[in-house]
Design a protein around this motif. Structure first.
Motif, PDB file in Angstrom:
ATOM      1  N   ASP A  55     -75.762 -62.580  43.053  1.00  0.00           N
ATOM      2  CA  ASP A  55     -75.564 -63.790  42.496  1.00  0.00           C
ATOM      3  C   ASP A  55     -74.486 -63.891  41.472  1.00  0.00           C
ATOM      4  O   ASP A  55     -73.959 -65.110  41.458  1.00  0.00           O
ATOM      5  N   ILE A  56     -74.293 -62.901  40.517  1.00  0.00           N
ATOM      6  CA  ILE A  56     -73.032 -62.877  39.971  1.00  0.00           C
ATOM      7  C   ILE A  56     -71.829 -63.048  40.576  1.00  0.00           C
ATOM      8  O   ILE A  56     -70.833 -64.099  40.572  1.00  0.00           O
ATOM      9  N   ILE A  57     -71.782 -62.296  41.709  1.00  0.00           N
ATOM     10  CA  ILE A  57     -70.405 -62.386  42.649  1.00  0.00           C
ATOM     11  C   ILE A  57     -70.544 -63.657  43.073  1.00  0.00           C
ATOM     12  O   ILE A  57     -69.264 -64.093  43.163  1.00  0.00           O
ATOM     13  N   ASN A  58     -71.489 -64.410  43.643  1.00  0.00           N
ATOM     14  CA  ASN A  58     -71.482 -65.649  44.220  1.00  0.00           C
ATOM     15  C   ASN A  58     -71.108 -66.795  43.333  1.00  0.00           C
ATOM     16  O   ASN A  58     -70.303 -67.715  43.678  1.00  0.00           O
ATOM     17  N   SER A  59     -71.413 -66.600  41.767  1.00  0.00           N
ATOM     18  CA  SER A  59     -71.006 -67.517  41.165  1.00  0.00           C
ATOM     19  C   SER A  59     -69.474 -67.195  40.652  1.00  0.00           C
ATOM     20  O   SER A  59     -68.866 -68.166  40.157  1.00  0.00           O
ATOM     21  N   TYR A  60     -68.964 -65.988  40.851  1.00  0.00           N
ATOM     22  CA  TYR A  60     -67.387 -66.136  40.167  1.00  0.00           C
ATOM     23  C   TYR A  60     -66.547 -65.876  41.460  1.00  0.00           C
ATOM     24  O   TYR A  60     -65.377 -65.866  41.242  1.00  0.00           O
TER      25      TYR A  60
END
Length: 101
Positions: A55-60
């Protein structure tokens, strides 16, 4: 927080709101995973870590070019340990994305 972030014109405010949202999310995800598995008080940390980092990778990473490999055994942690560990990993990963560019 996302609504306020989206309407703000200040880059500093947007960044601060995103940081807060990310921290709240990492704690909420711990609780979600615990209640999904019906194992109150304990968490499969590898499963949690996989979801959090995704989820962090998807947001950045809008392009989807980032690949992260997690080398971990299945580890069960108590909530009192899982939450701070999740926050630390969240902070390290978000800082990596923010300052790597």
């Amino acid at each position: 927080m996302n609504l306020k972030k989206d309407i703000s014109k200040s880059i500093e405010v947007k960044s601060a709101l995103e940081d807060c949202r990310s921290r709240v999310y990492s704690m909420a995800l711990v609780h979600q995973k615990v209640f999904e598995n019906k194992n109150i008080g304990h968490l499969n940390f590898k499963e949690y870590l996989s979801q959090l980092t995704k989820d962090i990778i998807n947001s950045y990473d809008g392009d989807g070019n980032t690949v992260l490999y997690i080398a971990s055994d299945d580890v069960t942690l108590e909530l009192s340990t899982a939450i701070p560990c999740g926050l630390i990993i969240n902070e390290q990963l978000t800082n990596s994305f923010k300052y790597a560019k």
